[in-house]
Design a protein around this motif. Structure first.
Motif, PDB file in Angstrom:
ATOM      1  N   GLU A  89       0.859   1.657  -3.569  1.00 21.48           N
ATOM      2  CA  GLU A  89       1.127   2.889  -2.958  1.00 21.48           C
ATOM      3  C   GLU A  89       2.670   3.376  -3.554  1.00 21.48           C
ATOM      4  O   GLU A  89       2.823   4.368  -4.018  1.00 21.48           O
ATOM      5  CB  GLU A  89       1.314   2.866  -1.380  1.00 21.48           C
ATOM      6  N   PHE A  93       5.310   6.609  -6.430  1.00 22.00           N
ATOM      7  CA  PHE A  93       6.537   7.253  -5.936  1.00 22.00           C
ATOM      8  C   PHE A  93       7.789   6.702  -6.674  1.00 22.00           C
ATOM      9  O   PHE A  93       8.788   7.092  -6.610  1.00 22.00           O
ATOM     10  CB  PHE A  93       6.918   6.803  -4.425  1.00 22.00           C
ATOM     11  N   MET A  98      11.236   6.458  -1.432  1.00 21.57           N
ATOM     12  CA  MET A  98       9.757   6.275  -0.932  1.00 21.57           C
ATOM     13  C   MET A  98       9.860   5.461   0.262  1.00 21.57           C
ATOM     14  O   MET A  98       8.899   5.017   0.711  1.00 21.57           O
ATOM     15  CB  MET A  98       8.991   5.310  -2.059  1.00 21.57           C
ATOM     16  N   TYR A 100      10.263   5.777   3.283  1.00 22.14           N
ATOM     17  CA  TYR A 100       9.659   6.691   4.393  1.00 22.14           C
ATOM     18  C   TYR A 100       8.355   6.763   4.236  1.00 22.14           C
ATOM     19  O   TYR A 100       7.307   6.537   5.024  1.00 22.14           O
ATOM     20  CB  TYR A 100      10.395   8.153   4.757  1.00 22.14           C
ATOM     21  N   SER A 101       7.815   7.085   2.946  1.00 21.04           N
ATOM     22  CA  SER A 101       6.453   7.193   2.640  1.00 21.04           C
ATOM     23  C   SER A 101       5.644   5.943   2.839  1.00 21.04           C
ATOM     24  O   SER A 101       4.639   5.940   3.192  1.00 21.04           O
ATOM     25  CB  SER A 101       6.218   7.733   1.242  1.00 21.04           C
ATOM     26  N   GLU A 104       5.023   4.999   6.503  1.00 25.32           N
ATOM     27  CA  GLU A 104       4.111   5.879   7.316  1.00 25.32           C
ATOM     28  C   GLU A 104       2.680   5.570   6.446  1.00 25.32           C
ATOM     29  O   GLU A 104       1.828   5.767   7.282  1.00 25.32           O
ATOM     30  CB  GLU A 104       4.561   7.635   6.898  1.00 25.32           C
ATOM     31  N   PHE A 105       2.696   5.263   5.278  1.00 26.49           N
ATOM     32  CA  PHE A 105       1.263   4.878   4.780  1.00 26.49           C
ATOM     33  C   PHE A 105       0.887   3.776   5.351  1.00 26.49           C
ATOM     34  O   PHE A 105      -0.386   3.694   5.676  1.00 26.49           O
ATOM     35  CB  PHE A 105       1.631   4.419   3.162  1.00 26.49           C
TER      36      PHE A 105
END
Length: 192
Positions: A89, A93, A98, A100-101, A104-105
């Motif tokens: 993932e 990014f 990245m 936070y992303s 959350e992922f």
């Protein structure tokens, strides 16, 4: 670390702290290490993901760590799967913030991932240990031990104390006995 990279990291750090303010599952360990806990506190169905920024982050992926103390109950296959998912993932990014992303992922994927985790991981690990102990005991049976006679065993036992160690001073020289066997200096060098 370039000034641009340092500025990006500082900006992301501030954003993370403001986004997760009051979130009991988020922790900042130091200026470049962050953890997020998934699942119910202190249950077998939870784990912590740790992301550590390197000097070139966000141009490179953060170090993904699942070997934190809290995760001692998590099976290794689940840890590896989480690391692989977060890495794949994170690839999309690269060059932008990245953390936070990625947190959350993993929130979205948590239910599917945790399904692999046994309800009582200690029993699961104990089963694995029992199986490996059975395998090792079978291997030990294949190795033939040297057979000692009763007399040999008795002699070995007499040489050892109750702790299966040789007694203190077993290799000391008895000076009086030694001198009586070798004689004194005057006996060896007769005076003419």
């Amino acid at each position: 670390m370039s000034t641009e990279t340092a500025a990006l990291q500082e900006e992301e750090r501030e954003a993370l702290l403001s986004i997760y303010e009051g979130d009991e599952f988020f922790r900042q360990i130091d200026s470049s290490t962050f953890q997020y806990k998934y699942g119910v506190n202190d249950s077998g169905k939870s784990f912590v993901l740790e992301l550590k920024w390197g000097p070139n982050y966000p141009e490179e992926l953060p170090v993904i760590n699942m070997d934190v103390f809290y995760n001692k109950h998590v099976i290794s296959s689940l840890k590896q799967k989480v690391i692989e998912l977060v890495k794949s993932e994170g690839e999309q990014f690269l060059g932008i913030s990245m953390t936070y992303s990625l947190f959350e992922f993993l929130k979205e994927k948590f239910e599917d991932l945790i399904a692999e985790q046994p309800e009582n991981p200690v029993e699961h690990e104990m089963d694995k240990l029992c199986i490996s102990e059975q395998d090792s005991s079978q291997n030990l049976k294949k190795e033939k031990k040297e057979q000692l006679t009763k007399a040999q065993k008795r002699r070995q036992w007499n040489r050892l104390d109750s702790k299966r160690e040789k007694p203190r001073g077993w290799n000391w020289v008895d000076i009086v006995k030694h001198l009586s066997q070798t004689g004194s200096k005057e006996d060896n060098n007769p005076v003419s």
